[in-house]
Every structure is written in structure tokens, then in C-alpha cells.
Design a protein around this motif. Structure first.
Motif, short mmCIF file in Angstrom:
data_model
loop_
_atom_site.label_atom_id
_atom_site.label_comp_id
_atom_site.label_asym_id
_atom_site.label_seq_id
_atom_site.Cartn_x
_atom_site.Cartn_y
_atom_site.Cartn_z
N THR A 231 -34.87 56.64 12.36
CA THR A 231 -34.24 56.26 10.42
C THR A 231 -34.02 57.75 10.12
O THR A 231 -32.95 57.01 9.15
CB THR A 231 -36.11 56.17 10.03
OG1 THR A 231 -36.51 54.35 9.98
CG2 THR A 231 -35.33 55.77 8.91
N ALA A 232 -34.32 58.16 10.46
CA ALA A 232 -33.94 60.07 9.65
C ALA A 232 -32.71 59.73 10.23
O ALA A 232 -31.83 60.81 9.67
CB ALA A 232 -35.22 61.45 10.52
N LEU A 298 -32.67 44.85 3.40
CA LEU A 298 -32.47 45.81 1.62
C LEU A 298 -31.97 46.25 1.36
O LEU A 298 -31.70 46.79 0.27
CB LEU A 298 -33.77 46.71 2.38
CG LEU A 298 -35.20 46.28 3.09
CD1 LEU A 298 -35.96 47.17 3.84
CD2 LEU A 298 -36.13 45.76 2.71
N GLY A 299 -30.91 47.00 2.14
CA GLY A 299 -29.50 46.78 1.66
C GLY A 299 -28.99 45.86 0.58
O GLY A 299 -28.34 47.00 -0.37
N ALA A 325 -35.51 51.16 0.74
CA ALA A 325 -35.07 51.22 0.93
C ALA A 325 -36.05 52.35 2.18
O ALA A 325 -35.98 52.26 3.47
CB ALA A 325 -34.10 52.57 1.30
N PHE A 326 -37.75 52.31 2.00
CA PHE A 326 -38.27 52.52 3.37
C PHE A 326 -39.40 51.59 3.09
O PHE A 326 -40.32 51.75 3.60
CB PHE A 326 -38.99 54.43 2.78
CG PHE A 326 -38.18 55.40 2.93
CD1 PHE A 326 -37.82 55.52 4.12
CD2 PHE A 326 -37.96 56.07 1.77
CE1 PHE A 326 -36.90 56.79 4.23
CE2 PHE A 326 -37.18 57.62 1.92
CZ PHE A 326 -36.69 57.78 3.22
N GLY A 327 -39.31 50.80 2.59
CA GLY A 327 -40.15 50.05 2.60
C GLY A 327 -41.26 49.09 1.55
O GLY A 327 -40.91 50.43 0.92
N PRO A 330 -47.95 47.22 3.70
CA PRO A 330 -48.98 47.58 3.90
C PRO A 330 -47.43 48.35 5.55
O PRO A 330 -47.92 49.43 5.84
CB PRO A 330 -49.63 46.63 4.70
CG PRO A 330 -49.21 45.65 3.98
CD PRO A 330 -48.16 45.39 3.05
N HIS A 331 -46.37 47.86 5.41
CA HIS A 331 -45.85 48.42 6.30
C HIS A 331 -45.01 49.38 5.86
O HIS A 331 -43.76 49.69 6.86
CB HIS A 331 -45.71 47.03 7.40
CG HIS A 331 -46.09 45.78 8.20
ND1 HIS A 331 -46.42 46.82 9.42
CD2 HIS A 331 -46.77 45.37 8.02
CE1 HIS A 331 -47.14 46.14 10.19
NE2 HIS A 331 -47.97 45.04 9.53
N ALA A 332 -45.15 50.33 5.02
CA ALA A 332 -43.85 51.18 4.12
C ALA A 332 -43.64 52.36 5.09
O ALA A 332 -44.53 51.75 6.42
CB ALA A 332 -44.83 51.38 2.82
#
Length: 381
Positions: A231-232, A298-299, A325-327, A330-332
Motif C-alpha cells: 500500500t505504501a 474505492l477509486g 482510500a484506507f477503507g 472494522p477492516h480500515a
């Protein structure tokens, strides 16, 4: 499904810019059924936000809808509350133990070294010279584990990302399983070895006390390593590509969290998250049946004009910025703060030090719909 299909997203032009396709889908319906992959495609912000937040009706743990999940895949990423809550809280403890100040210092020092090596070149590949080695160095430092050879780790990590698109490219599934097994062996060695005090040492020591099974801990550490790196590092690449396509006077230095959040809204790498519907429900006026797949783009949601004014433009002072973009829920993304620190350090340094940086060629995109990335991004400072 008339018009652009899910397969259209694998075209090179769409891998670099899928938004025309997203807009077409959104224009038909923010919740659209795709018979090719038998899934709902969610391009609307409100609808995606609802699914991400509602773990009761939309699950990440597919066992809840009767799908077998191999034990090697049960982790922070694939469990739902309450099992998920225990491992997530443990990992958050680990992040607090490690602290973010060290991440920024480590990232900045290594970035200076890598930029010094690249400065004399007429041009260089930002992906392999900066984004990937720098992020791997920062993430292993955060985890408090030995440095990993990028030449060994990076190809396996990309293979795992390829397998996330196995519904579109089935041939990627088995190599992804094998790559996960190789990373698991590495993580197993960490768990059994003495490590300096930090993230990994803390979560290994505390796991039994808080009721986290060893296999779940093992798999979750693999996920934190893999997802944290991808991700990063991919955000550094997609973000820099977007920045350098702007005129220099519009770029601004992306050296604060407000600007980083706008850039990740506009050009974040994670484009798809999927869930399974647990019970018949209505979403965006559509009837979703138990067991059906719901894929949130998400985009697309991050450019929903109902939520974001001037959604197709970069606005560095955008606030509030409720991007996905980071959700969410609970699953962020557990490492969102880490990715933000790394991005702020890299984009801020490049923006201040090299305001005339430019692209030398169009990048070659990786064939990933779920998490966008590039094989190479040639730039000149």
C-alpha cells in the motif's frame, strides 16, 4: 452488461486511468450487477461506505456464507468481529509500542541516501530505486525485524497482489498461494527468534494473553508486512505519477496530512475491496442476495460528485475529506498512519528539493485491478 465491462479495466489505458469506465458505470447505477464475474460493482460513495461499515450484513470472513477458507488465509484481513477485534487490538498495541517518530526518522535518513545516489543521473526508475527499497526498509524498521533483501521479497509480494485479481486472471491464484507460504516461513522465523523490543516482539509476547492463536498471529504478521509494503510503496508511485502530471504551479508541496489525504483520495493505489452479503438486503435500491459478492470500487467512490465537490480535481485544502482510500469500518487500513508518514516524507522532500521534477515517459502499469501499481516510473529530478 452493455458498454465497458470488468475486463475493460485490464486495458493498459484503463490501468493508468480507470475513471472514464467508473463514470460510465456510475452513470448507469452506483450499484451495478456484472454477470461476467457474478458480482455487484459499487461505484457510489454512500453505498461503498455502507458496506465497509456494516460487518453484520457484509462479511470479510467468507466462511459466514459457506465458503471454505484455508487456515493459512485466516488473519487480521479475513476475520470478522469478534475474532477480528482481538487481533486488531493486539496489532494496534504493537503500533503504539513502535511509535511513528522512528518511522519518519528512518524513512527520511534512507530517502536522503537514495536520492543522493539518483541525483547525478539524467533519469531513473522511481519504483525500483526509491519507492520499493525505501518502503521495505521503513516497514521492517517499524516491525522491529531484520532487513529483508528487496530482490527476494518484492517479486513475491507482487505475486500476492496479482492473486488478488484471480477472478479476472485465474492463473495467478496458485502462484499467490506459494508466495504467501514463502513469506509465512520468513514470519515463522521471526516468531521463534529473539527480537529487539518493538512491534513484533510485543505482539508475539502478548498474543496468548489476549487470546490470539499462534496461526492467526502468524498469518496476520505476514499480512501487515505484505500489505504495509504494497500500500505504501504503490501509493508513492501512483501519487508521484499524479503529481508530476500536474503543472508545477499546481503541485504544491505535499508535506502535510491534509495534502497527503487529498492525494490518496485522488490517486490512491487500492481500487477494490470485496465483501460477501450475509443476508438478503437492499443497497442503492438494488436487491442483494445472501452469498453474492459486493465489490466496492474505492477509486470511483472517492470521486463521487455527490460527496466531493470538484471531485475530479486536486484541491490541497479539501476539508472535510472523507475519502475511502484506507477503507472504513472494522477492516480500515491498520497502517494508514504509517503510509501517511512515509508519503508525507517522500512527497514533501521531493516537492521542496526538486520542484522541477518531471516524468520522462508514460509508466508501464502492472496488470492489477484491485491494487494499482507500475513496473516502472522514469523521472528526472
Amino acid at each position: 452488461m452493455a458498454g465497458a465491462t470488468i475486463w475493460s479495466l485490464l486495458e493498459p489505458s484503463a490501468l493508468l486511468n480507470p475513471h472514464p469506465i467508473y463514470r460510465e458505470w456510475y452513470g448507469r447505477s452506483p450499484v451495478l450487477w456484472d454477470p461476467d464475474i457474478e458480482a455487484w460493482l459499487i461505484t457510489g460513495y454512500d453505498e461503498a461506505f455502507t458496506v465497509l461499515r456494516d460487518a453484520d450484513r457484509f462479511c470479510q470472513d467468507w466462511r459466514r456464507v459457506g465458503v471454505d477458507t484455508p487456515p493459512s488465509l485466516l488473519s487480521l484481513q479475513t476475520l470478522d468481529p469478534p475474532e477480528h477485534t482481538r487481533i486488531r487490538h493486539l496489532m494496534l498495541e504493537g503500533f503504539r509500542t513502535a511509535g511513528l517518530d522512528g518511522v519518519e526518522q528512518r524513512t527520511r535518513a534512507r530517502l536522503d541516501e537514495l536520492l543522493a545516489e539518483a541525483e547525478g543521473a539524467a533519469g531513473f526508475d522511481f519504483v525500483t530505486r526509491i519507492a520499493e527499497p525505501l518502503t521495505l526498509y521503513a516497514v521492517t524498521g517499524l516491525l522491529g525485524v531484520p532487513d529483508i533483501d528487496p530482490a527476494w521479497f518484492v517479486p513475491r509480494s507482487h505475486t500476492i497482489v496479482d492473486s488478488m485479481d484471480s477472478s479476472l486472471r485465474p492463473e495467478c491464484y496458485e502462484p499467490g498461494v506459494a508466495a504467501r507460504a514463502e513469506l509465512s516461513a520468513l514470519v515463522g522465523a521471526w516468531i521463534d527468534a529473539p527480537l529487539p523490543e518493538g512491534f513484533t516482539a510485543h505482539v508475539v509476547r502478548r498474543a496468548k494473553e489476549v487470546g490470539v492463536e499462534r496461526d492467526i498471529l502468524h498469518n496476520s504478521l505476514r499480512v501487515v508486512l505484505q500489505a504495509g509494503f504494497q500500500t505504501a510503496s504503490r501509493f508513492l508511485t501512483t501519487g508521484l505519477h499524479a503529481l508530476l502530471r500536474l503543472p508545477p504551479e499546481q503541485r504544491g508541496p505535499v508535506d502535510n496530512d491534509l495534502a497527503v489525504n487529498e492525494l490518496v483520495r485522488y490517486a490512491g493505489p487500492v481500487h477494490v475491496e470485496s465483501r460477501a452479503c450475509v443476508e438478503d438486503t437492499v443497497l442503492g435500491g438494488r436487491q442483494i442476495r445472501r452469498g453474492q459478492i459486493v465489490s466496492m470500487f474505492l477509486g470511483a467512490a472517492n470521486r463521487d460528485p455527490r460527496t466531493f465537490d470538484d471531485s475530479a480535481a486536486v484541491r490541497w485544502d479539501r476539508t472535510p475529506n472523507r475519502h475511502l482510500a484506507f477503507g472504513r469500518g472494522p477492516h480500515a487500513c491498520l497502517g494508514a498512519q504509517v503510509a501517511t508518514v512515509i508519503a508525507r516524507t517522500v512527497f514533501g522532500t521531493i516537492g521542496h528539493r526538486y520542484p522541477g521534477a518531471r516524468l520522462l515517459a508514460e509508466p508501464r502499469p502492472r496488470p492489477n485491478v484491485t491494487e494499482h501499481g507500475m513496473f516502472e516510473l522514469h523521472v528526472a529530478l
